[in-house]
Design a protein around this motif. Structure first.
Motif, PDB file in Angstrom:
ATOM      1  N   ALA A   1      35.477  15.007  -0.101  1.00 28.61           N
ATOM      2  CA  ALA A   1      35.134  14.237  -1.296  1.00 28.61           C
ATOM      3  C   ALA A   1      34.123  13.166  -0.954  1.00 28.61           C
ATOM      4  O   ALA A   1      34.078  12.639   0.170  1.00 28.61           O
ATOM      5  N   ALA A   2      33.287  12.829  -1.940  1.00 25.24           N
ATOM      6  CA  ALA A   2      32.295  11.777  -1.734  1.00 25.24           C
ATOM      7  C   ALA A   2      32.982  10.435  -1.593  1.00 25.24           C
ATOM      8  O   ALA A   2      34.006  10.165  -2.229  1.00 25.24           O
ATOM      9  N   LYS A   3      32.430   9.580  -0.760  1.00 24.84           N
ATOM     10  CA  LYS A   3      32.965   8.240  -0.574  1.00 24.84           C
ATOM     11  C   LYS A   3      32.758   7.422  -1.838  1.00 24.84           C
ATOM     12  O   LYS A   3      31.672   7.410  -2.408  1.00 24.84           O
ATOM     13  N   PRO A   4      33.820   6.749  -2.351  1.00 27.53           N
ATOM     14  CA  PRO A   4      33.657   5.959  -3.569  1.00 27.53           C
ATOM     15  C   PRO A   4      32.562   4.903  -3.393  1.00 27.53           C
ATOM     16  O   PRO A   4      32.437   4.281  -2.346  1.00 27.53           O
ATOM     17  N   ARG A   5      31.756   4.728  -4.442  1.00 31.17           N
ATOM     18  CA  ARG A   5      30.658   3.772  -4.362  1.00 31.17           C
ATOM     19  C   ARG A   5      31.173   2.357  -4.505  1.00 31.17           C
ATOM     20  O   ARG A   5      32.022   2.064  -5.337  1.00 31.17           O
ATOM     21  N   ASP A   6      30.675   1.464  -3.673  1.00 31.15           N
ATOM     22  CA  ASP A   6      30.978   0.037  -3.776  1.00 31.15           C
ATOM     23  C   ASP A   6      30.379  -0.482  -5.074  1.00 31.15           C
ATOM     24  O   ASP A   6      29.165  -0.418  -5.275  1.00 31.15           O
ATOM     25  N   PRO A   7      31.201  -1.005  -6.004  1.00 28.48           N
ATOM     26  CA  PRO A   7      30.667  -1.471  -7.292  1.00 28.48           C
ATOM     27  C   PRO A   7      29.669  -2.611  -7.160  1.00 28.48           C
ATOM     28  O   PRO A   7      28.896  -2.873  -8.081  1.00 28.48           O
ATOM     29  N   GLU A   8      29.674  -3.283  -6.009  1.00 29.91           N
ATOM     30  CA  GLU A   8      28.731  -4.377  -5.789  1.00 29.91           C
ATOM     31  C   GLU A   8      27.393  -3.882  -5.228  1.00 29.91           C
ATOM     32  O   GLU A   8      26.433  -4.646  -5.153  1.00 29.91           O
TER      33      GLU A   8
ATOM     34  N   MET B   1      24.286  -2.369  -5.752  1.00 25.27           N
ATOM     35  CA  MET B   1      23.422  -2.015  -6.871  1.00 25.27           C
ATOM     36  C   MET B   1      22.283  -1.101  -6.426  1.00 25.27           C
ATOM     37  O   MET B   1      21.818  -1.162  -5.289  1.00 25.27           O
ATOM     38  N   LEU B   2      21.842  -0.265  -7.360  1.00 30.20           N
ATOM     39  CA  LEU B   2      20.722   0.631  -7.093  1.00 30.20           C
ATOM     40  C   LEU B   2      19.473  -0.175  -6.755  1.00 30.20           C
ATOM     41  O   LEU B   2      19.032  -1.013  -7.539  1.00 30.20           O
ATOM     42  N   ASP B   3      18.909   0.072  -5.580  1.00 31.98           N
ATOM     43  CA  ASP B   3      17.673  -0.623  -5.212  1.00 31.98           C
ATOM     44  C   ASP B   3      16.628   0.307  -4.599  1.00 31.98           C
ATOM     45  O   ASP B   3      15.509  -0.110  -4.317  1.00 31.98           O
TER      46      ASP B   3
ATOM     47  N   GLY C   1       8.428  14.064   2.586  1.00 32.75           N
ATOM     48  CA  GLY C   1       8.060  15.465   2.470  1.00 32.75           C
ATOM     49  C   GLY C   1       9.080  16.404   3.071  1.00 32.75           C
ATOM     50  O   GLY C   1       8.951  17.625   2.968  1.00 32.75           O
ATOM     51  N   THR C   2      10.115  15.856   3.698  1.00 35.39           N
ATOM     52  CA  THR C   2      11.173  16.665   4.294  1.00 35.39           C
ATOM     53  C   THR C   2      12.452  15.853   4.319  1.00 35.39           C
ATOM     54  O   THR C   2      12.423  14.611   4.353  1.00 35.39           O
ATOM     55  N   VAL C   3      13.593  16.515   4.307  1.00 31.06           N
ATOM     56  CA  VAL C   3      14.887  15.838   4.339  1.00 31.06           C
ATOM     57  C   VAL C   3      15.018  15.005   5.604  1.00 31.06           C
ATOM     58  O   VAL C   3      15.645  13.941   5.605  1.00 31.06           O
ATOM     59  N   ARG C   4      14.400  15.456   6.694  1.00 36.72           N
ATOM     60  CA  ARG C   4      14.497  14.723   7.966  1.00 36.72           C
ATOM     61  C   ARG C   4      13.929  13.314   7.866  1.00 36.72           C
ATOM     62  O   ARG C   4      14.304  12.433   8.653  1.00 36.72           O
ATOM     63  N   ASP C   5      13.019  13.083   6.928  1.00 34.18           N
ATOM     64  CA  ASP C   5      12.366  11.787   6.814  1.00 34.18           C
ATOM     65  C   ASP C   5      13.121  10.802   5.926  1.00 34.18           C
ATOM     66  O   ASP C   5      12.666   9.664   5.726  1.00 34.18           O
ATOM     67  N   LEU C   6      14.264  11.202   5.378  1.00 35.51           N
ATOM     68  CA  LEU C   6      15.043  10.286   4.544  1.00 35.51           C
ATOM     69  C   LEU C   6      15.685   9.207   5.415  1.00 35.51           C
ATOM     70  O   LEU C   6      16.070   9.468   6.556  1.00 35.51           O
ATOM     71  N   PRO C   7      15.839   7.992   4.906  1.00 36.66           N
ATOM     72  CA  PRO C   7      16.489   6.925   5.683  1.00 36.66           C
ATOM     73  C   PRO C   7      17.973   7.195   5.856  1.00 36.66           C
ATOM     74  O   PRO C   7      18.566   8.022   5.153  1.00 36.66           O
ATOM     75  N   ASP C   8      18.591   6.473   6.776  1.00 30.06           N
ATOM     76  CA  ASP C   8      20.024   6.654   7.038  1.00 30.06           C
ATOM     77  C   ASP C   8      20.895   5.946   6.013  1.00 30.06           C
ATOM     78  O   ASP C   8      21.997   6.403   5.709  1.00 30.06           O
ATOM     79  N   THR C   9      20.427   4.830   5.483  1.00 26.75           N
ATOM     80  CA  THR C   9      21.203   4.050   4.527  1.00 26.75           C
ATOM     81  C   THR C   9      20.990   4.595   3.120  1.00 26.75           C
ATOM     82  O   THR C   9      19.878   4.548   2.586  1.00 26.75           O
ATOM     83  N   LEU C  10      22.069   5.107   2.516  1.00 24.75           N
ATOM     84  CA  LEU C  10      21.958   5.794   1.227  1.00 24.75           C
ATOM     85  C   LEU C  10      22.871   5.200   0.150  1.00 24.75           C
ATOM     86  O   LEU C  10      22.827   5.645  -0.996  1.00 24.75           O
ATOM     87  N   GLU C  11      23.655   4.200   0.499  1.00 24.57           N
ATOM     88  CA  GLU C  11      24.670   3.701  -0.426  1.00 24.57           C
ATOM     89  C   GLU C  11      24.091   3.069  -1.682  1.00 24.57           C
ATOM     90  O   GLU C  11      24.747   3.027  -2.730  1.00 24.57           O
ATOM     91  N   THR C  12      22.882   2.560  -1.618  1.00 22.20           N
ATOM     92  CA  THR C  12      22.266   1.930  -2.792  1.00 22.20           C
ATOM     93  C   THR C  12      21.084   2.747  -3.300  1.00 22.20           C
ATOM     94  O   THR C  12      20.190   2.212  -3.947  1.00 22.20           O
ATOM     95  N   ALA C  13      21.111   4.053  -3.019  1.00 20.62           N
ATOM     96  CA  ALA C  13      19.961   4.890  -3.334  1.00 20.62           C
ATOM     97  C   ALA C  13      20.319   6.030  -4.291  1.00 20.62           C
ATOM     98  O   ALA C  13      21.471   6.457  -4.390  1.00 20.62           O
TER      99      ALA C  13
ATOM    100  N   LEU D   1      25.040   9.373  -1.075  1.00 24.62           N
ATOM    101  CA  LEU D   1      24.188   8.699  -2.044  1.00 24.62           C
ATOM    102  C   LEU D   1      25.035   7.913  -3.047  1.00 24.62           C
ATOM    103  O   LEU D   1      25.913   8.473  -3.702  1.00 24.62           O
ATOM    104  N   GLY D   2      24.750   6.624  -3.166  1.00 25.30           N
ATOM    105  CA  GLY D   2      25.531   5.804  -4.078  1.00 25.30           C
ATOM    106  C   GLY D   2      25.276   6.097  -5.543  1.00 25.30           C
ATOM    107  O   GLY D   2      26.141   5.857  -6.390  1.00 25.30           O
ATOM    108  N   TYR D   3      24.085   6.618  -5.857  1.00 25.55           N
ATOM    109  CA  TYR D   3      23.711   6.827  -7.260  1.00 25.55           C
ATOM    110  C   TYR D   3      23.301   8.271  -7.556  1.00 25.55           C
ATOM    111  O   TYR D   3      22.565   8.535  -8.489  1.00 25.55           O
TER     112      TYR D   3
END
Length: 210
Positions: free
Chosen positions: A2-9, A11-13, A44-56, A75-77
């Motif tokens: 299951a996806a990790k619950p998003r922290d309500p604090e 925010m999408l940035d 241009g590729t999945v490999r280039d995505l950043p590691d931090t995704l919780e606010t994305a 992905l938080g959003y």
């Protein structure tokens, strides 16, 4: 898993954009205009995505790579895909299969992304009539233009923390795959002249690296 619950604090940035070389700068700029305060990371590729995704939030535009389930779950959003085909034609090079079927209508689909390709909840569809003399390249171009219209319609909503609405539509049961494309591209011995024409129109000018 299951996806990790998003922290309500949290925010999408950040908007993560997966698109081709030609589309990335244009679409990224459109997203920044829609929300000047948002950070847009165009890759241009999945490999280039950043590691931090919780606010994305991830947006994939006519993108050929499969995004791993582990990325989607972090992905938080959420993640959204612009698919160059209507819900009746999920999968790879849907335009070819629509031509083979003699479909009168085609289009593009905006949908939520899940670990199963082209199976997420459908948000919007942009449809059009298939021209009578249309071949594969022409139908793919029309579907691409429909994806651009969808993007223009939803860019502002996609940079908002809110989710786009959901439509009560289902994906087609047949998945368009490379293997099925290769099979149908071969005209079987004894096939009728009409069947040969159908396959040539739909698959004859398709990609060779299948």
């Amino acid at each position: 898993m299951a996806a990790k619950p998003r922290d309500p604090e949290a925010m999408l940035d950040t908007i993560l954009l997966l698109a081709g070389d030609a589309e990335r700068p244009v679409l990224a700029e459109a997203l920044r205009r829609a929300e000047p305060g948002i950070r847009v990371v165009a890759a241009g590729t999945v490999r280039d995505l950043p590691d931090t995704l919780e606010t994305a939030r991830l947006i994939a535009f006519v993108f050929p790579e499969i995004v791993p389930a582990g990325v989607l779950q972090r992905l938080g959003y959420g993640a959204y895909n612009f698919h160059p085909g209507p819900p009746e034609y999920p999968g790879w090079i849907p335009a070819a299969f629509a031509l083979y079927d003699g479909a009168a209508r085609f289009g593009a689909t905006l949908h939520e992304m899940t670990s199963w390709v082209d199976s997420g909840t459908i948000c919007d569809v942009e449809g059009f009539d298939v021209p009578a003399d249309c071949a594969l390249q022409g139908l793919e171009s029309l579907a691409y233009a429909a994806c651009l219209r969808l993007f223009e319609r939803w860019a502002e909503a996609l940079v908002s923390p809110l989710k786009p609405p959901r439509l009560p539509l289902r994906w087609g049961a047949r998945k368009c795959t490379r293997r099925l494309f290769a099979e149908l591209a071969q005209v079987p011995e004894g096939a009728s002249e009409e069947e040969g024409r159908r396959r040539a129109r739909a698959f004859g000018s398709g990609p060779l690296d299948i």
